[in-house]
Design a protein around this motif. Structure first.
Motif, short mmCIF file in Angstrom:
data_model
loop_
_atom_site.label_atom_id
_atom_site.label_comp_id
_atom_site.label_asym_id
_atom_site.label_seq_id
_atom_site.Cartn_x
_atom_site.Cartn_y
_atom_site.Cartn_z
N GLU A 16 32.30 36.91 22.43
CA GLU A 16 32.55 37.17 23.85
C GLU A 16 31.83 36.14 24.72
OE1 GLU A 16 32.34 40.81 27.05
OE2 GLU A 16 30.56 40.42 25.85
N ALA A 19 33.65 32.80 24.51
CA ALA A 19 34.90 32.87 25.26
C ALA A 19 34.64 32.84 26.77
CB ALA A 19 35.67 34.13 24.88
N ALA A 20 33.61 33.55 27.21
CA ALA A 20 33.26 33.56 28.64
C ALA A 20 32.87 32.16 29.11
CB ALA A 20 32.13 34.55 28.90
N TYR A 23 36.03 30.24 29.51
CA TYR A 23 36.77 30.76 30.65
C TYR A 23 36.19 30.23 31.96
CZ TYR A 23 38.55 34.10 34.08
OH TYR A 23 39.13 34.68 35.19
N TRP A 24 34.86 30.36 32.12
CA TRP A 24 34.24 29.95 33.38
C TRP A 24 34.25 28.45 33.56
CZ3 TRP A 24 34.31 33.06 37.16
CH2 TRP A 24 34.28 34.43 36.92
N GLY A 26 36.78 26.68 32.69
CA GLY A 26 38.14 26.51 33.20
C GLY A 26 38.26 26.92 34.65
N VAL A 27 37.61 28.01 35.03
CA VAL A 27 37.62 28.46 36.42
C VAL A 27 37.01 27.37 37.31
CG1 VAL A 27 36.55 30.09 38.05
CG2 VAL A 27 37.65 30.94 35.96
N ARG A 40 29.07 30.29 36.11
CA ARG A 40 28.94 31.73 36.36
C ARG A 40 27.50 32.19 36.39
NH1 ARG A 40 29.56 35.70 38.97
NH2 ARG A 40 30.01 37.71 38.04
N GLU A 96 36.52 44.88 31.15
CA GLU A 96 36.87 43.53 30.68
C GLU A 96 38.36 43.25 30.74
OE1 GLU A 96 34.77 41.23 30.38
OE2 GLU A 96 32.92 42.37 30.18
N CYS A 100 39.84 39.95 34.96
CA CYS A 100 40.55 38.70 35.27
C CYS A 100 41.75 38.95 36.19
CB CYS A 100 40.99 38.03 33.97
SG CYS A 100 41.89 36.51 34.22
N ASP A 104 39.02 38.52 39.40
CA ASP A 104 38.97 37.05 39.44
C ASP A 104 40.18 36.49 40.17
OD1 ASP A 104 36.81 37.55 37.82
OD2 ASP A 104 37.62 36.54 36.06
N ARG A 105 41.33 37.08 39.91
CA ARG A 105 42.56 36.60 40.55
C ARG A 105 42.48 36.71 42.07
NH1 ARG A 105 48.63 38.18 38.71
NH2 ARG A 105 49.68 36.88 40.23
#
Length: 178
Positions: A16, A19-20, A23-24, A26-27, A40, A96, A100, A104-105
């Motif tokens: 996790e 992956a986070a 993800y962050w 990418g954000v 983050r 979880e 997103c 987040d969206r």
């Protein structure tokens, strides 16, 4: 055995975390450089973007808690996030899936449309920024969406997922909450 369960949980938490991080990162690529997103930061965030994410998560957490309580679940007995009685581990587990798409969206779409979160002199999000985030979150929460075969607003989706999770826990078998 407990040791095996603890190792499996630690391994899952490691996945996790990796992956986070992906993800962050990418954000961060989606955000304008001028916002100075440092990556983050959950607690004590000093930048307006992280404070915006944290604020919207703060709107989502009570909805998840409510759904779990209505399903007869103990919010403190988690799966992945452990079951220390000092934290709402099951809330952290269930949120979880929705973080997103429903939190987040909201922040990313506002920023994509030119919204720029700002901090006041106190180092916290300005009131008008909080109001804009809350309004956008409430709009997203009311919107009916297709989610895992069900069409509903956020509250309905959370209620459905919590009920199914409760059924799996109580019955010890049956369909997973997927």
């Amino acid at each position: 055995p407990c040791g095996e369960r603890d190792r499996a949980r630690a391994s899952a938490m490691g996945h996790e975390g990796r992956a986070a991080a992906l993800y962050w990162s990418g954000v961060a690529l989606l955000l304008p450089e001028a916002l100075g997103f440092p990556g983050r930061c959950t607690r004590n965030a000093a930048d307006p973007v992280n404070q915006s994410f944290n604020y919207v998560y703060g709107c989502l957490y009570p909805m998840v808690w409510r759904a779990l309580a209505l399903a007869g679940m103990d919010p403190f007995v988690g799966i992945l996030h452990g079951s220390e009685r000092a934290s709402a581990s099951l809330v952290f587990d269930l949120i979880e899936e929705f973080r997103c798409g429903f939190a987040d969206r909201v922040v990313l779409s506002l920023i994509g449309r030119g919204f720029r979160p700002e901090l006041g002199r106190d180092g916290m999000l300005r009131g008008r920024i909080r109001r804009a985030l809350l309004g956008a979150f409430q709009g997203a929460a009311r919107r009916r969406v297709e989610w895992c075969g069900a069409r509903s607003d956020l509250r309905g989706l959370l209620d459905r997922r919590a009920r199914r999770l409760g059924e799996v826990f109580r019955d010890g078998h049956g369909e997973s909450p997927a």
